[in-house]
Every structure is written in structure tokens, then in C-alpha cells.
Design a protein around this motif. Structure first.
Motif, PDB file in Angstrom:
ATOM      1  N   TYR A  29       8.652  10.791   1.394  1.00  0.00           N
ATOM      2  CA  TYR A  29       8.208  10.261   2.996  1.00  0.00           C
ATOM      3  C   TYR A  29       7.105   9.401   2.541  1.00  0.00           C
ATOM      4  N   MET A  30       5.691   9.682   1.843  1.00  0.00           N
ATOM      5  CA  MET A  30       4.523   8.566   1.410  1.00  0.00           C
ATOM      6  C   MET A  30       5.673   7.231   0.868  1.00  0.00           C
ATOM      7  N   ARG A  31       6.556   7.492  -0.252  1.00  0.00           N
ATOM      8  CA  ARG A  31       6.776   5.628  -0.226  1.00  0.00           C
ATOM      9  C   ARG A  31       8.000   5.637   0.939  1.00  0.00           C
ATOM     10  N   ALA A  32       8.161   6.485   1.754  1.00  0.00           N
ATOM     11  CA  ALA A  32       8.802   6.014   3.146  1.00  0.00           C
ATOM     12  C   ALA A  32       7.751   5.312   3.968  1.00  0.00           C
ATOM     13  N   TYR A  33       5.964   6.292   4.026  1.00  0.00           N
ATOM     14  CA  TYR A  33       5.357   5.109   5.059  1.00  0.00           C
ATOM     15  C   TYR A  33       4.971   4.239   4.052  1.00  0.00           C
ATOM     16  N   GLY A  34       4.890   4.076   2.613  1.00  0.00           N
ATOM     17  CA  GLY A  34       3.560   3.420   2.772  1.00  0.00           C
ATOM     18  C   GLY A  34       4.937   1.893   2.432  1.00  0.00           C
ATOM     19  N   GLU A  35       5.723   1.833   2.606  1.00  0.00           N
ATOM     20  CA  GLU A  35       6.935   0.692   2.721  1.00  0.00           C
ATOM     21  C   GLU A  35       6.777   0.338   4.640  1.00  0.00           C
ATOM     22  N   VAL A  36       6.484   1.251   5.069  1.00  0.00           N
ATOM     23  CA  VAL A  36       6.092   0.485   6.378  1.00  0.00           C
ATOM     24  C   VAL A  36       4.818   0.465   6.926  1.00  0.00           C
ATOM     25  N   LEU A  37       3.841   0.623   5.788  1.00  0.00           N
ATOM     26  CA  LEU A  37       2.453  -0.179   6.596  1.00  0.00           C
ATOM     27  C   LEU A  37       2.647  -0.976   5.588  1.00  0.00           C
ATOM     28  N   SER A  38       2.409  -1.404   5.228  1.00  0.00           N
ATOM     29  CA  SER A  38       3.349  -2.506   3.790  1.00  0.00           C
ATOM     30  C   SER A  38       3.746  -3.830   4.432  1.00  0.00           C
ATOM     31  N   ARG A  39       5.089  -4.069   5.430  1.00  0.00           N
ATOM     32  CA  ARG A  39       5.706  -4.736   5.773  1.00  0.00           C
ATOM     33  C   ARG A  39       5.867  -4.583   6.833  1.00  0.00           C
ATOM     34  N   ASN A  82       3.689   9.429  20.504  1.00  0.00           N
ATOM     35  CA  ASN A  82       3.002  10.415  19.246  1.00  0.00           C
ATOM     36  C   ASN A  82       4.107  10.992  18.255  1.00  0.00           C
ATOM     37  N   ARG A  83       4.471  10.633  17.244  1.00  0.00           N
ATOM     38  CA  ARG A  83       5.334   9.723  16.810  1.00  0.00           C
ATOM     39  C   ARG A  83       6.210   8.236  17.732  1.00  0.00           C
ATOM     40  N   SER A  84       7.141   8.072  16.764  1.00  0.00           N
ATOM     41  CA  SER A  84       7.082   6.462  17.784  1.00  0.00           C
ATOM     42  C   SER A  84       8.666   5.968  16.927  1.00  0.00           C
ATOM     43  N   HIS A  85       9.094   4.758  17.607  1.00  0.00           N
ATOM     44  CA  HIS A  85       9.863   4.001  16.845  1.00  0.00           C
ATOM     45  C   HIS A  85       9.967   3.833  15.214  1.00  0.00           C
ATOM     46  N   TYR A  86       9.209   4.457  14.483  1.00  0.00           N
ATOM     47  CA  TYR A  86       8.712   4.258  13.202  1.00  0.00           C
ATOM     48  C   TYR A  86      10.189   5.088  12.939  1.00  0.00           C
ATOM     49  N   ARG A 132      12.654  -5.646  10.125  1.00  0.00           N
ATOM     50  CA  ARG A 132      12.362  -6.816  10.936  1.00  0.00           C
ATOM     51  C   ARG A 132      12.515  -6.984  12.353  1.00  0.00           C
ATOM     52  N   HIS A 133      13.487  -5.807  12.499  1.00  0.00           N
ATOM     53  CA  HIS A 133      13.141  -5.531  14.490  1.00  0.00           C
ATOM     54  C   HIS A 133      11.781  -4.968  15.356  1.00  0.00           C
ATOM     55  N   LEU A 134      11.291  -3.971  14.174  1.00  0.00           N
ATOM     56  CA  LEU A 134       9.943  -3.532  14.446  1.00  0.00           C
ATOM     57  C   LEU A 134       8.655  -4.448  14.594  1.00  0.00           C
ATOM     58  N   VAL A 135       8.587  -5.337  13.701  1.00  0.00           N
ATOM     59  CA  VAL A 135       7.726  -6.085  13.691  1.00  0.00           C
ATOM     60  C   VAL A 135       8.103  -7.492  14.956  1.00  0.00           C
ATOM     61  N   VAL A 156       0.835  -1.048   0.062  1.00  0.00           N
ATOM     62  CA  VAL A 156      -0.301  -0.066   0.048  1.00  0.00           C
ATOM     63  C   VAL A 156       0.777   1.343  -0.266  1.00  0.00           C
ATOM     64  N   SER A 157       0.325   2.175   0.083  1.00  0.00           N
ATOM     65  CA  SER A 157       0.441   3.256  -0.045  1.00  0.00           C
ATOM     66  C   SER A 157      -0.506   4.257   0.739  1.00  0.00           C
ATOM     67  N   PRO A 158       0.389   5.718   1.893  1.00  0.00           N
ATOM     68  CA  PRO A 158      -0.932   6.724   1.999  1.00  0.00           C
ATOM     69  C   PRO A 158      -2.118   6.938   0.821  1.00  0.00           C
ATOM     70  N   GLU A 159      -1.502   7.338  -0.188  1.00  0.00           N
ATOM     71  CA  GLU A 159      -1.673   8.642  -0.920  1.00  0.00           C
ATOM     72  C   GLU A 159      -3.452   7.220  -1.442  1.00  0.00           C
ATOM     73  N   ASP A 160      -3.699   5.644  -1.500  1.00  0.00           N
ATOM     74  CA  ASP A 160      -4.516   4.766  -1.344  1.00  0.00           C
ATOM     75  C   ASP A 160      -5.543   4.722  -0.957  1.00  0.00           C
ATOM     76  N   TRP A 161      -5.765   5.944   0.273  1.00  0.00           N
ATOM     77  CA  TRP A 161      -7.260   6.573   0.505  1.00  0.00           C
ATOM     78  C   TRP A 161      -6.833   8.026   0.157  1.00  0.00           C
ATOM     79  N   ASP A 162      -8.379   8.600   0.232  1.00  0.00           N
ATOM     80  CA  ASP A 162      -8.878   9.564   0.452  1.00  0.00           C
ATOM     81  C   ASP A 162      -8.423  10.372   1.477  1.00  0.00           C
TER      82      ASP A 162
END
Length: 275
Positions: free
Chosen positions: A214-224, A129-133, A155-158, A20-26
Motif C-alpha cells: 500500500y505504501m508503494r501504491a500511495y507513493g505512485e499516486v502522490l508522485s504522479r 472520505n476516500r475517493s476516486h483514488y 492520467r484520467h484522474l489528473v 515520493v513515498s508517504p514514509e518520506d515523512w515522519d
């Protein structure tokens, strides 16, 4: 009228393994509550009252721990989300942890050391409020460390969150999704409104230039890193009232799912007579 939790899960949950990417959502979406902002105020009030009761139950029972992770671009509304959702909730059982640039002491240790110290105890709700990500997204986008350092952190965070879940922590991760146009509007408000001047940071403009990165980076985080034990939800946040409604409903549902009960009176106390 309420927001259907099944539809929230269907519409905004990032299913494990899905790319996914965050921009998959409106970011302007308000489809699950067509009645609008005015009607939402009453529903949110009811949800806050439910949340207040559930938080008291969580604190009294002291069996479960709740971690809420809030991520999003600058101006996405992390601070206001905390204020609006937990308005009226007993502060004794809710704590907010903010993760900014690490100190020299924190940098001298492993990157999860400062995070692990903030996880909830039994009976407690903790909001990150923000996090390990940030240790993936900010470090990767700003090139604060080479890829071979931060790439292994997915992998560490999962594994970290799976350990927390195994130890009885309910982990709920929320990405507050605003549009680039909405961010521009909010940044301008910070410049023009004297009550908001203190919020404006020039570095926010530098990050804005890297929006697509940033959108690509967050997309990786959400996906993985979305997992059954620690799922991600992408919550549209252009409309603050809709954001608050979804998150409150989601949190109430998750707390109800814990099937909590007030502790019974301790043995022998029924015989006590208060003089």
C-alpha cells in the motif's frame, strides 16, 4: 501563535513531478507547533471560527466550489478529521461523500460516474472520505482488475481534476499519514473499547499485511497525480491535534486566497422601508 502556512507548504506539499513515498515523512512529526497539544487547542478554536466565517462567505457569494480529498490507511483518522475541522461550521454548505465498494449499478457505468455526481456545486464544500483514488490503489493492490485497466487511471484522474479546476473548483488533496505502529495501537483500541467495536473490520487486518504494498501504491499516486491545480499534502497524523491544526490552517489559507466578498444589495432594495 499560529502555524506558518509557508512552512506547511515547504514541509508537507508534494511538489509536482517529485518522486515520493508517504514514509518520506515522519508520522510523529509536530515540528511546526513546538508549543504542544494544550496550546494547540486554543489556536484550533480560532481557526474553526475563521473557517466558519469563510464558509458563510463562500455560501453567500456562490462563485467558488471546494473539494477536499481525504485518503489514508485504515484508522488514519478520516472521519475524525471531518468532525474536528468542521465542528461548528454551518452544515448547510458542507457535505461529506464516502466511497465504499461500488454497487452493481455503479459498476455498470464508467468508474468516475459515481464520483462526478458528488463534486461540489457553487458555494459548497464537499469532503471526499476516500475517493476516486481507491480506483487505483484498492483496485491495484487487491488485483481487482488487470494493470492495463487501472494504470491508465493516473492520467484520467489528473485530467479529471484539471477539468474541475478549470470549472472553478478548488481541489485540495490530503494524505493522512500514520505509522504502522500507530495503526496497531488504534486497531487494538477498536477491539478493546466497547464504544469502538463497531469500527473494527477483520479485512483491515488483511490490508495491514500488505502495508508495504500500500505504501508503494500511495507513493505512485502522490508522485504522479500532485499538480498545481490539485496538489497533494502529506499530513502527519499520529498526533491528532497536530493533524487538525495543519489541515485547518491549510484550509483557511486556501479559502482566504479566493478573495471572496459578500454580494452587494440588489439594485432598488435600498429604497425599501420595512413597516
Amino acid at each position: 501563535m499560529n502555524v506558518n502556512i509557508r512552512k506547511i507548504n515547504q514541509r508537507y506539499l508534494v511538489n509536482p513531478g517529485r518522486r515520493v513515498s508517504p514514509e518520506d515523512w515522519d508520522a510523529d512529526d509536530d515540528a511546526l507547533f513546538p508549543a504542544g497539544k494544550d496550546k494547540a487547542a486554543g489556536v484550533l478554536k480560532d481557526l474553526r471560527e475563521q473557517l466558519d466565517g469563510l464558509q458563510e462567505l463562500l455560501y453567500a457569494e456562490r462563485k467558488h466550489k471546494v473539494l477536499i480529498v481525504l485518503q489514508g490507511m485504515d484508522t488514519a483518522g478520516k472521519d475524525s478529521t471531518v468532525r474536528h475541522i468542521f465542528e461548528g461550521v454551518n452544515p448547510q454548505g458542507v457535505r461529506v461523500a464516502c466511497f465504499k465498494a461500488p454497487s452493481a449499478d455503479e459498476l455498470s457505468r464508467d468508474y468516475l460516474w459515481r464520483v462526478h455526481r458528488q463534486v461540489p456545486a457553487r458555494g459548497e464544500i464537499v469532503v471526499f472520505n476516500r475517493s476516486h483514488y481507491e480506483d487505483i490503489v484498492a483496485v491495484g493492490v487487491q488485483k481487482l482488475a488487470p494493470p492495463d485497466v487501472w494504470q491508465k487511471r493516473y492520467r484520467h484522474l489528473v485530467q479529471f481534476e484539471r477539468m474541475l479546476a478549470d470549472e472553478g473548483v478548488l481541489v485540495l488533496k490530503i494524505f493522512l499519514h500514520i505509522s504502522r505502529a500507530e495503526q496497531k495501537k488504534r486497531l487494538k483500541e477498536r477491539l478493546e473499547d466497547p464504544r469502538k467495536h463497531w469500527k473494527f473490520e477483520v479485512e483491515d487486518l488483511e490490508k495491514r499485511k500488505r502495508w508495504n504494498i500500500y505504501m508503494r501504491a500511495y507513493g505512485e499516486v502522490l508522485s504522479r497525480t500532485s499538480a498545481e491545480c490539485a496538489p497533494w499534502f502529506v499530513i502527519p497524523a499520529n498526533r491528532k491535534w497536530y493533524r487538525d491544526l495543519l489541515i485547518a490552517r491549510l484550509l483557511v489559507s486556501r479559502l482566504e486566497g479566493l478573495k471572496m466578498r459578500f454580494p452587494a444589495l440588489k439594485p432598488g432594495l435600498k429604497k425599501i422601508v420595512i413597516p
